[in-house]
Design an enzyme around this catalytic site. Structure first.
Site: not given
Ligand code: TYM
Length: 332
Positions: A111, A194, A197
């Site tokens: 990032k 991957k 967003k």
């Molecule tokens: P975020 O907002 O990027 O994504 C949310 C969830 O979607 C999953 N994900 C994917 N899974 C499969 N293929 C993909 N291309 C893909 N893109 C995203 C992510 O693995 C996630 O489960 N840091 C985290 C948010 C967070 C969090 C937490 C999660 C903050 N605190 C505590 C679990 C526990 C994030 O940025 O997810």
């Protein structure tokens, strides 16, 4: 006691990767666990967010979670900034985690890119806040996509170091739950990246808000190679785009990859892409229309998030109080 915590960032709407890698599993896990689901707005501001857009994205993400099947009555759904325990515990964890640990985080490197010196301090400390999210509730299980695995390992390291430093057996070691056939959904434009967003091309991802025409166009234009589809799973190796489309189809239909290839093997991509479009449209349409309905009702979403925040607070505050005792702070 077994407790789930998971979250997603309100930085634009959900895409198919978020849904297949995470949200769909959350919905299933609701049957067997006490669940806490969070719109992680504190995480979102680690990169610049326009305040008006952020407000609307928080509501929209909550609406998509409910439309996907998250039950805010039986379980807890809230936005992170309404529960101060997250930020408070994150600070304590900033003093537990080591710089060397954070330096290894690949997501920060990706990032921050070439402009590392210009990245926010929050972006660097992001995994420590994520550990606080999970451990403020002493969550035992965390359903996420593959890309969050390293952050969860760090969470376990922070929990262990806290317990060790203060000679307590306080925090559990949360288990990642990386479930289903689509733990890493790839970009439609490049099967080695991957689905994300933050990709500048909207054609690279399937948004949960896309209408049928847009979905059809994105899938028709999805990158493929020149060979026909293979008849066996081994034939997908080295063909990331083909593998990704087949994986998406398998995840949405619950049909094993072998059966899909038995049917479509030897054919050109155009026929399979049509079948995939039909499946994506059929599976997403009910979620999209429910999302549209909920998005028009800000009062309901705001009240739901506020109620969720009260319930989250009631769990996290006693845990934070104990943490403060352990650290040596004076509680009121
Ligand atoms: P975020 O907002 O990027 O994504 C949310 C969830 O979607 C999953 N994900 C994917 N899974 C499969 N293929 C993909 N291309 C893909 N893109 C995203 C992510 O693995 C996630 O489960 N840091 C985290 C948010 C967070 C969090 C937490 C999660 C903050 N605190 C505590 C679990 C526990 C994030 O940025 O997810």
């Amino acid at each position: 006691m077994e407790r789930i915590f998971s979250g997603a960032q309100p930085t634009g709407n959900l895409h198919l990767g978020n849904y297949l890698g995470a949200i769909r599993n959350w919905v299933t896990l609701q049957k067997d666990f006490e669940c806490i689901f969070c719109v992680v707005d504190l995480h979102a501001i680690t990169v610049w967010q326009n305040p008006q857009e952020l407000r609307s994205n928080i509501r929209e993400l909550a609406a998509s979670m409910i439309a996907s099947g998250v039950d805010p009555e039986k379980h807890v759904l809230f936005n992170q900034s309404q529960v101060s325990a997250h930020a408070e515990l994150a600070w304590i964890f900033n003093c537990v985690a080591r710089l060397g640990w954070l330096n290894r985080m690949t997501q920060f490197k990706e990032k921050a890119g070439k402009h590392r010196e210009n990245a926010s301090l929050g972006l660097y400390a992001y995994p420590s806040l994520m550990a606080a999210d999970i451990l403020a509730y002493k969550a035992t299980h965390v359903p996420v996509g593959e890309d969050q695995k390293q952050h969860l390992e760090l969470t376990r390291d922070i929990a262990a170091k806290f317990n060790n430093d203060f000679e307590v057996d306080f925090f559990p070691q949360p288990e990642p739950l990386i479930l289903g056939p689509a733990t890493r959904v790839m970009s439609l434009r490049d099967g080695t990246k991957k689905m994300s967003k933050s990709d500048s091309s909207d054609m690279s991802r399937i948004n949960m808000t896309d209408d049928a025409d847009t979905l059809a166009k994105k899938i028709r234009k999805a990158k493929t190679d020149a060979e026909p589809l293979p008849s066996e799973a081994a034939g997908l190796e080295g063909r990331p785009e083909a593998k990704n489309l087949i994986t998406i189809y398998a995840a949405l239909t619950d049909i094993p990859v072998a059966d899909i290839l038995a049917e479509h093997g030897g054919t050109q991509f155009s026929g399979f892409k049509q079948a995939l479009t039909d499946v994506v449209v059929e599976k997403l349409a009910p979620i999209t229309s429910e999302m549209t309905r909920l998005k028009a009702d800000n009062a309901y979403i705001d009240a739901t998030l506020a109620k969720g925040a009260d319930r989250a607070d009631a769990i996290a505050q006693p845990i934070l109080r104990e943490v403060k005792e352990i650290v040596g702070f004076l509680n009121r």
